[in-house]
Design an enzyme around this catalytic site. Structure first.
Site, mmCIF file in Angstrom:
data_model
loop_
_atom_site.group_PDB
_atom_site.id
_atom_site.type_symbol
_atom_site.label_atom_id
_atom_site.label_comp_id
_atom_site.label_asym_id
_atom_site.label_seq_id
_atom_site.Cartn_x
_atom_site.Cartn_y
_atom_site.Cartn_z
ATOM 1 N N ASP A 137 0.842 -1.200 0.000
ATOM 2 C CA ASP A 137 0.000 0.000 0.000
ATOM 3 C C ASP A 137 0.874 1.246 0.000
ATOM 4 O O ASP A 137 1.640 1.484 0.930
ATOM 5 C CB ASP A 137 -0.898 -0.002 1.236
ATOM 6 N N ILE B 136 -2.895 -2.877 7.246
ATOM 7 C CA ILE B 136 -1.628 -2.600 6.551
ATOM 8 C C ILE B 136 -0.595 -2.021 7.522
ATOM 9 O O ILE B 136 -0.279 -0.832 7.469
ATOM 10 C CB ILE B 136 -1.831 -1.664 5.343
ATOM 11 N N HIS C 219 -7.629 9.712 -1.695
ATOM 12 C CA HIS C 219 -6.896 9.708 -0.424
ATOM 13 C C HIS C 219 -7.669 10.394 0.709
ATOM 14 O O HIS C 219 -7.683 9.897 1.830
ATOM 15 C CB HIS C 219 -5.536 10.388 -0.614
ATOM 16 N N TYR D 97 3.023 9.948 -0.664
ATOM 17 C CA TYR D 97 4.155 9.408 0.085
ATOM 18 C C TYR D 97 5.483 9.627 -0.644
ATOM 19 O O TYR D 97 6.540 9.471 -0.047
ATOM 20 C CB TYR D 97 3.984 7.907 0.336
ATOM 21 N N ASN E 87 4.972 -8.879 12.203
ATOM 22 C CA ASN E 87 3.626 -8.359 11.940
ATOM 23 C C ASN E 87 2.793 -9.272 11.056
ATOM 24 O O ASN E 87 1.553 -9.210 11.105
ATOM 25 C CB ASN E 87 3.717 -6.972 11.292
ATOM 26 N N LYS F 167 2.980 -0.990 9.104
ATOM 27 C CA LYS F 167 4.196 -0.478 8.469
ATOM 28 C C LYS F 167 5.370 -0.584 9.424
ATOM 29 O O LYS F 167 5.237 -0.331 10.618
ATOM 30 C CB LYS F 167 3.966 0.974 8.048
ATOM 31 N N SER F 168 6.520 -0.996 8.898
ATOM 32 C CA SER F 168 7.766 -0.977 9.643
ATOM 33 C C SER F 168 8.899 -1.010 8.633
ATOM 34 O O SER F 168 8.724 -1.472 7.504
ATOM 35 C CB SER F 168 7.877 -2.183 10.588
ATOM 36 N N LEU G 43 -1.945 0.122 14.581
ATOM 37 C CA LEU G 43 -1.374 0.005 15.917
ATOM 38 C C LEU G 43 -1.417 1.330 16.665
ATOM 39 O O LEU G 43 -0.909 1.430 17.785
ATOM 40 C CB LEU G 43 0.075 -0.498 15.831
ATOM 41 N N ARG H 200 10.488 -6.754 12.788
ATOM 42 C CA ARG H 200 9.091 -6.365 12.995
ATOM 43 C C ARG H 200 8.251 -6.633 11.756
ATOM 44 O O ARG H 200 7.068 -6.969 11.864
ATOM 45 C CB ARG H 200 9.015 -4.892 13.394
ATOM 46 N N LYS I 102 -2.853 5.792 -4.127
ATOM 47 C CA LYS I 102 -3.918 6.748 -3.821
ATOM 48 C C LYS I 102 -3.686 8.066 -4.551
ATOM 49 O O LYS I 102 -2.549 8.498 -4.752
ATOM 50 C CB LYS I 102 -3.979 7.017 -2.307
#
Length: 280
Positions: A46, A230, A109, A51, A242, A232-233, A191, A238, A76
């Site tokens: 994603d 979704i 978005h 971004y 996840n 993210k790390s 999270l 991690r 997006k």
């Protein structure tokens, strides 16, 4: 390697229930992070024009050796590009950066209700969908009134609404609305930001009970609610952790305890007022 189940969208397209998000991943780090995720078993990525890392996502896809149809790619449309013609141009730009011929899911978005362009924007989305350049179309950060207005003129009901959602912001009314109309709920910031959720005594207690990390407990909660999620790390350990949430389950008491954490607390912008990037 974890096997992620699929969620069937309202047009029959299947999306992996757990994917890899790249929000706030610096462009220079994106290719390595996405390659790490793909090696760990993720098959959904994603990203977004805003971004500024679509190029890195595309480079990772190209380097992975995976067939294009084996990776579900979401991007997006950014706020400044809303409107019919601008949307079509922006989509072409995203495709070029990603280095692909189609995307699996394209999202508006933010609704930006003050600008009042999302209905025209959706008409462009429907054209791209009809032209088979996108496998599914959806929205992000839409509230119920935004969705109701969109539905009034829509030929295609959004497949997904991607919203901030975590135990401190459970969005129960919105999720019920989605279920009524066949829109799938996708959670960004699953999270929560800031780390408070992962040190919450309820979450920490469940992590100890199941011998899992706090993040795994929260992600498992999303999975059992039926959310698409979704995380993210950029940390390889991690990233692997996840996705390893499909070999244990929370019981009814666990779910009830997590439901009790709902505070209606956003850590991101309010969709009714957020206007960043809109040029007038």
């Amino acid at each position: 390697m974890s096997t992620v189940p699929g969620i069937t969208l309202n047009n029959g397209v299947e999306i992996p229930q757990l994917g890899f998000g790249v929000w706030q991943v610096p462009p220079a780090e994106t290719e390595v992070a996405v390659r790490t995720a793909l090696e760990a078993g993720y098959r959904s990525i994603d990203t977004a024009a805003a971004y500024e890392n679509e190029t890195g996502v595309g480079a990772a896809l190209a380097a992975s050796g995976l067939a294009r149809e084996d990776v579900f790619v979401t991007t997006k449309l950014w706020n400044r590009n809303q409107g019919y013609d601008a949307t079509l141009r922006a989509f072409d730009d995203s495709l070029a950066k990603l280095g692909v011929e189609y995307v699996d899911l394209y999202l508006i978005h933010w609704p930006m209700p003050a600008a009042d362009r999302y209905v025209d924007t959706w008409q462009a989305f429907e054209k791209l969908y009809a032209d088979q350049r996108i496998r599914a179309i959806g929205v992000s950060n839409f509230q119920i009134p935004h969705l109701e207005r969109l539905f009034d003129g829509a030929g295609v009901i959004p497949a997904v609404n991607q919203v901030e959602l975590h135990p401190y912001l459970q969005q129960q009314e919105l999720r019920a609305f989605h279920a009524e109309f066949g829109v799938r709920t996708e959670a960004w910031s699953p999270l929560a930001k800031g780390g408070a959720l992962l040190t919450d005594p309820v979450v920490a207690g469940l992590a100890e009970k199941h011998g899992r990390s706090a993040a795994q407990v929260v992600l498992r909660w999303h999975v059992q609610l039926g959310n698409i999620v979704i995380p993210k790390s950029v940390t390889p350990a991690r990233i692997a952790e996840n996705i390893a949430v499909f070999d244990f389950a929370l019981d009814d008491a666990d779910l009830a305890a997590l439901e009790g954490l709902d505070r209606g607390r956003r850590t991101g912008p309010d969709p009714d007022t957020f206007n960043l990037g809109y040029d007038g």
